[in-house]
Design an enzyme around this catalytic site. Structure first.
Site, PDB file in Angstrom:
ATOM      1  CB  CYS A  52     -23.888 -11.795 -19.342  1.00 21.13           C
ATOM      2  SG  CYS A  52     -22.400 -12.700 -18.930  1.00 21.13           S
TER       3      CYS A  52
ATOM      4  CG  HIS B 234     -25.403  -9.965 -15.970  1.00 20.93           C
ATOM      5  ND1 HIS B 234     -25.682 -11.294 -15.763  1.00 20.93           N
ATOM      6  CD2 HIS B 234     -24.064  -9.878 -16.214  1.00 20.93           C
ATOM      7  CE1 HIS B 234     -24.559 -11.983 -15.891  1.00 20.93           C
ATOM      8  NE2 HIS B 234     -23.570 -11.159 -16.160  1.00 20.93           N
TER       9      HIS B 234
ATOM     10  CG  ASN C 205     -21.537 -13.629 -14.392  1.00 20.10           C
ATOM     11  OD1 ASN C 205     -22.522 -14.034 -14.997  1.00 20.10           O
ATOM     12  ND2 ASN C 205     -20.704 -12.742 -14.898  1.00 20.10           N
TER      13      ASN C 205
HETATM   14  O1  UT7 Z   1     -20.840 -11.074 -16.971  1.00 27.19           O
HETATM   15  C1  UT7 Z   1     -20.189 -10.002 -17.541  1.00 27.19           C
HETATM   16  C2  UT7 Z   1     -18.761 -10.226 -17.516  1.00 27.19           C
HETATM   17  N1  UT7 Z   1     -18.036 -10.076 -16.323  1.00 27.19           N
HETATM   18  C3  UT7 Z   1     -18.066  -9.013 -15.497  1.00 27.19           C
HETATM   19  O2  UT7 Z   1     -18.911  -8.166 -15.515  1.00 27.19           O
HETATM   20  C4  UT7 Z   1     -16.917  -8.902 -14.537  1.00 27.19           C
HETATM   21  C5  UT7 Z   1     -16.388  -7.503 -14.504  1.00 27.19           C
HETATM   22  N2  UT7 Z   1     -15.177  -7.344 -13.664  1.00 27.19           N
HETATM   23  C6  UT7 Z   1     -15.151  -7.570 -12.346  1.00 27.19           C
HETATM   24  O3  UT7 Z   1     -16.112  -7.990 -11.732  1.00 27.19           O
HETATM   25  C7  UT7 Z   1     -13.870  -7.207 -11.609  1.00 27.19           C
HETATM   26  O4  UT7 Z   1     -13.011  -6.497 -12.472  1.00 27.19           O
HETATM   27  C8  UT7 Z   1     -13.119  -8.455 -11.024  1.00 27.19           C
HETATM   28  C9  UT7 Z   1     -13.910  -9.030  -9.854  1.00 27.19           C
HETATM   29  C10 UT7 Z   1     -12.916  -9.495 -12.090  1.00 27.19           C
HETATM   30  C11 UT7 Z   1     -11.759  -8.030 -10.494  1.00 27.19           C
HETATM   31  O5  UT7 Z   1     -11.910  -7.014  -9.533  1.00 27.19           O
HETATM   32  P1  UT7 Z   1     -11.028  -5.678  -9.623  1.00 27.19           P
HETATM   33  O6  UT7 Z   1     -11.399  -4.864  -8.472  1.00 27.19           O
HETATM   34  O7  UT7 Z   1     -11.277  -5.105 -10.991  1.00 27.19           O
HETATM   35  O8  UT7 Z   1      -9.592  -6.247  -9.446  1.00 27.19           O
HETATM   36  P2  UT7 Z   1      -8.312  -6.123 -10.414  1.00 27.19           P
HETATM   37  O9  UT7 Z   1      -8.528  -6.945 -11.654  1.00 27.19           O
HETATM   38  O10 UT7 Z   1      -7.981  -4.676 -10.580  1.00 27.19           O
HETATM   39  O11 UT7 Z   1      -7.199  -6.792  -9.558  1.00 27.19           O
HETATM   40  C12 UT7 Z   1      -6.768  -6.221  -8.319  1.00 27.19           C
HETATM   41  C13 UT7 Z   1      -5.749  -7.154  -7.700  1.00 27.19           C
HETATM   42  C14 UT7 Z   1      -4.693  -7.656  -8.681  1.00 27.19           C
HETATM   43  O12 UT7 Z   1      -3.468  -7.758  -7.975  1.00 27.19           O
HETATM   44  P3  UT7 Z   1      -2.345  -6.605  -8.095  1.00 27.19           P
HETATM   45  O13 UT7 Z   1      -2.014  -6.541  -9.566  1.00 27.19           O
HETATM   46  O14 UT7 Z   1      -3.012  -5.357  -7.585  1.00 27.19           O
HETATM   47  O15 UT7 Z   1      -1.252  -7.102  -7.238  1.00 27.19           O
HETATM   48  C15 UT7 Z   1      -5.163  -9.047  -9.032  1.00 27.19           C
HETATM   49  O16 UT7 Z   1      -4.098  -9.894  -9.404  1.00 27.19           O
HETATM   50  O17 UT7 Z   1      -6.420  -8.334  -7.213  1.00 27.19           O
HETATM   51  C16 UT7 Z   1      -5.744  -9.494  -7.718  1.00 27.19           C
HETATM   52  N3  UT7 Z   1      -6.713 -10.567  -7.853  1.00 27.19           N
HETATM   53  C17 UT7 Z   1      -7.021 -11.383  -6.847  1.00 27.19           C
HETATM   54  N4  UT7 Z   1      -6.580 -11.464  -5.588  1.00 27.19           N
HETATM   55  C18 UT7 Z   1      -7.093 -12.420  -4.799  1.00 27.19           C
HETATM   56  C19 UT7 Z   1      -7.448 -10.892  -8.947  1.00 27.19           C
HETATM   57  N5  UT7 Z   1      -8.235 -11.933  -8.652  1.00 27.19           N
HETATM   58  C20 UT7 Z   1      -7.977 -12.261  -7.361  1.00 27.19           C
HETATM   59  C21 UT7 Z   1      -8.485 -13.242  -6.492  1.00 27.19           C
HETATM   60  N6  UT7 Z   1      -8.016 -13.289  -5.229  1.00 27.19           N
HETATM   61  N7  UT7 Z   1      -9.446 -14.148  -6.864  1.00 27.19           N
END
Ligand code: UT7
Length: 319
Positions: free
Chosen positions: A118, A246, A276
């Protein structure tokens, strides 16, 4: 070839495929919701190629580059070099940049790809700047082009909802004026390579991401490289008119904006409509800001980005 005082961004061009996938579309095959995706990421929809499509990233880049060339008034044969940033090349070789050279008729250009995920577009800008300032080239076409949806695991709700397909290109040219690229800063942290990676040869090949870890590193390192780029330009943050970060996650962008003390009205975002798009995200946001009149002569823009590697990069450009 003569050397130049600065390298300027003359123009930008972009391309996105027609098909739009909304958050609601994911609800039919994943345990997710529009509400979760908007709240956690800021993304509402993304442009994608249809599943199983034979679309080529070089065609995406060609479309974006044709617009950039036309807007700059630079003829294809005047281009001295093409640098294409992509993690989704048509193939390992020929490089996508060489295919772009052939498609565009840039018969006098050298061409090569770079891989900085990215951060690729800002890396390409930095390389083009150095080559122009050292007199190796006068005019370089930089391209960020990705079909990331070909690399995602459509059963992994934490990653597949994030990405879109797009390309962006810019014509960078040597000048003896004061305006242009004022600084570029590059950084890498290979120790954290495992938090965002593509599976090795021989395995079923998908993108893997530990979202939370990437999130934390992104906020920290994009802020850090942004501060470095501003200092390297000999400026203070109040002298920056616009931040083009980004477009990965609205919460990352807001946190970086706060750490850099940039008010929201100075921060360009368009990820709600594109998701993204990796190396294409910065030119896509630049194109929009320029088209909306937010960039005029004298506007000073800070670019800052991070991606897999980890690779991160910042640049300050006065238009
Ligand atoms: O381009 C550079 C590379 N990428 C990035 O910069 C992305 C960086 N990371 C992020 O944007 C975020 O970490 C995400 C959007 C990927 C995830 O958001 P988060 O607030 O960090 O969520 P999390 O990974 O802590 O997950 C929270 C909960 C989990 O459930 P439990 O374990 O709390 O029950 C996940 O399983 O949300 C769940 N979850 C979802 N729920 C509904 C993860 N993806 C989804 C989804 N829909 N699509």
């Amino acid at each position: 070839m003569t050397s130049f005082k600065r390298a300027r961004i003359l123009s930008v061009g972009t391309y996105v495929p027609d098909t739009i996938m909304t958050n609601k579309d994911f609800e039919s095959f994943l345990d997710t919701s529009d509400e979760w995706i908007v709240t956690r990421t800021g993304i509402r929809e993304r442009h994608i190629v249809p599943r199983g499509s034979s679309a080529l990233v070089s065609d995406f880049g060609t479309n974006a580059a044709r617009i950039a060339l036309e807007r700059s008034g630079v003829a294809p044969e005047e281009v001295d070099g093409i640098i294409c940033a992509t993690v989704t090349p048509d193939s390992l070789y020929p490089s996508t940049a060489c295919t772009l050279q052939a498609n565009l008729g840039c018969k006098n250009a050298f061409a090569f790809d770079i891989l900085a995920a990215c951060a690729g577009f800002v890396y390409a800008m930095s390389i083009a700047n150095s080559m122009i300032l050292s007199g190796q080239a006068k005019t370089i076409l930089i391209v960020g082009a990705e079909i990331l949806t070909k690399t995602v695991d459509w059963t992994d709700r934490a990653t597949c909802i994030l990405f879109g397909d797009a390309a962006g290109a810019a014509v960078v040219q040597g000048t003896n004026e004061d305006e242009g690229i004022l600084s570029t800063c590059l950084g890498s942290d290979g120790v954290h390579g495992d938090i965002l990676h593509f599976s090795p040869w021989g395995e079923k090949r998908f993108m893997y991401m530990r979202g939370n870890d990437v999130y934390k590193q992104a906020v920290r390192l994009i802020t850090e490289i942004g501060q470095k780029a501003v200092a390297a330009a000999g400026l203070t943050i109040d002298e920056i008119d616009l931040l083009i970060p980004h477009q990965a996650n609205i919460r990352i962008i807001r946190a970086v904006g706060e750490h850099l003390h940039m008010p929201p009205e100075k921060v360009v975002t368009n990820l709600e409509r594109y998701g993204n798009t990796s190396s294409a995200s910065i030119p896509l946001a630049l194109n929009e800001a320029w088209g909306e009149g937010r960039i005029k002569q004298g506007t000073t823009v800070l670019f800052a980005s991070l991606g897999g590697g980890l690779a991160y990069a910042g640049a300050v450009v006065r238009f």
